[in-house]
Design a protein around this motif. Structure first.
Motif, mmCIF file in Angstrom:
data_model
loop_
_atom_site.group_PDB
_atom_site.id
_atom_site.type_symbol
_atom_site.label_atom_id
_atom_site.label_comp_id
_atom_site.label_asym_id
_atom_site.label_seq_id
_atom_site.Cartn_x
_atom_site.Cartn_y
_atom_site.Cartn_z
ATOM 1 N N HIS A 202 0.263 6.285 -3.603
ATOM 2 C CA HIS A 202 -0.691 5.905 -2.781
ATOM 3 C C HIS A 202 -0.440 4.606 -2.074
ATOM 4 O O HIS A 202 -0.033 3.435 -2.760
ATOM 5 N N GLN A 205 -2.424 2.678 4.391
ATOM 6 C CA GLN A 205 -2.074 3.083 5.739
ATOM 7 C C GLN A 205 -2.153 2.052 7.000
ATOM 8 O O GLN A 205 -0.817 1.979 7.312
ATOM 9 N N GLU A 209 1.671 1.073 8.926
ATOM 10 C CA GLU A 209 1.650 1.265 10.338
ATOM 11 C C GLU A 209 2.516 -0.065 10.864
ATOM 12 O O GLU A 209 3.254 0.097 11.908
ATOM 13 N N GLY A 255 -0.180 9.653 6.414
ATOM 14 C CA GLY A 255 -1.301 9.249 6.667
ATOM 15 C C GLY A 255 -2.044 10.137 8.054
ATOM 16 O O GLY A 255 -3.262 10.372 8.030
ATOM 17 N N SER A 258 -3.329 13.551 6.265
ATOM 18 C CA SER A 258 -4.497 13.158 5.293
ATOM 19 C C SER A 258 -5.776 13.264 6.427
ATOM 20 O O SER A 258 -6.834 13.453 5.882
ATOM 21 N N GLU A 259 -5.631 12.882 7.682
ATOM 22 C CA GLU A 259 -6.847 13.059 8.412
ATOM 23 C C GLU A 259 -7.390 14.415 8.547
ATOM 24 O O GLU A 259 -8.483 14.487 8.876
#
Length: 330
Positions: A202, A205, A209, A255, A258-259
């Motif tokens: 984990h 995010q 970025e 990321g 996961s959206e």
């Protein structure tokens, strides 16, 4: 050398990509999840992207008997509006689902419906096709196609990832070095994409970025240093840097995945084909760069040697702008 054409041709292509990157604003897909908790009773989760402070004007609609049985609760995590409510739909199979307003946007919507008997259906709706029919059963072939397309679209619309690949192309140059560099990048981001998506790792995010943008700036600096005769490890062994930063880019891909989530019954299949889609999109981009550079070189006028510095300076400038923007968003 496979990249000899890039000496005079890649500059125009690179600068065009950088100019589009500076104005680019990624819109993530909308996501509709409908989960049956009891016979004919479904929990609905509706996630729509934000453009600034405004939510995209999108709404899910069903063609048959669907009754809302609870008020809508809205949360606003960063970059999205998440709404939840409950519906009664005794005959949901066979109905059509439409994302109203999708035809007026440039984004997609992923629809996921799970039934109490364990079956599920996943479909991607687009501005050209905002309506689909909910079938009795979902096939593995459908899941593979949906997530393959999502992977291709994500890499081809992820301008930061494309700029990093472009920088690797510029610095690798020779055929064998290019092959090792691209392979290292692919292996690295595939590892972290799987680990993060499956929940083994984990990573926040937003810092990821920001560091992705910093990785682009780092490679741009290494290109400039190489032009002045100071060849660092990136110029001597670009595959090492590609692997190291590829691990970070994999977290970025995770990321995005996961959206929209992964279908419960087809998690390995969806993950595999999303990754395959990313690789296909990456290969398409590399082929476009090399082909465009070759064509540009055939018609372009000769440029002075100092003009070769324009693309890395432009790439680095846009990357640092992203670094400041993303750090400020912490």
């Amino acid at each position: 050398m496979i990249l000899s054409a890039l000496r005079g041709g890649w500059m125009a292509f690179a600068l065009a990509l950088v100019m589009s990157a500076a104005a680019a604003h990624e819109v993530r897909p909308a996501y509709l999840e409908v989960r049956e908790e009891a016979a004919g009773i479904f929990d609905v989760l509706w996630k729509t992207p934000m453009l600034g402070a405004a939510r995209l004007a999108l709404e899910p609609e069903f063609s048959g008997e669907v009754t809302r049985t609870s008020p809508v609760i809205t949360r606003r995590p960063p970059g999205a509006a998440v709404q939840t409510w409950t519906i009664r739909a005794p005959h949901l199979r066979g109905q059509t689902v439409t994302i109203a307003g999708l035809e007026d946007t440039m984004t997609d919507a992923l629809v996921r419906i799970e039934f109490a008997d364990g079956s599920a259906w996943t479909q991607r709706l687009t501005p050209d096709r905002p309506t689909a029919t909910i079938p009795a059963r979902e096939s593995a072939f459908t899941v593979a196609g949906v997530y393959l397309t999502l992977g291709v679209e994500h890499i081809l619309t992820g301008v930061d990832h494309l700029l990093f690949v472009l920088a690797l192309l510029i610095i690798a140059r020779e055929r064998w070095r290019l092959l090792k560099t691209v392979t290292a990048f692919t292996v690295a981001h595939s590892i972290t994409l799987a680990l993060a998506t499956l929940g083994f790792v984990h990573v926040p995010q937003r810092p990821v970025e920001a560091v992705i943008a910093l990785s682009i700036a780092f490679v741009a600096v290494e290109i400039v240093r190489g032009r002045y005769g100071y060849a660092g490890v990136t110029a001597r062994a670009p595959w090492i840097i590609a692997f190291a930063f590829g691990l970070l880019h994999g977290f970025g891909f995770a990321g995005a995945l996961s959206e929209v989530g992964l279908p419960e019954g087809h998690i390995p299949l969806a993950l595999l084909f999303f990754n395959v889609g990313v690789e296909l999109g990456q290969l398409v981009f590399i082929a476009a760069v090399l082909g465009s550079a070759w064509l540009i070189r055939r018609v372009a006028v000769r440029l002075p040697r100092w003009a070769e510095l324009a693309p890395p300076y432009a790439v680095g400038s846009v990357a640092m702008l992203w670094v400041f923007q993303r750090v400020a968003a912490f």
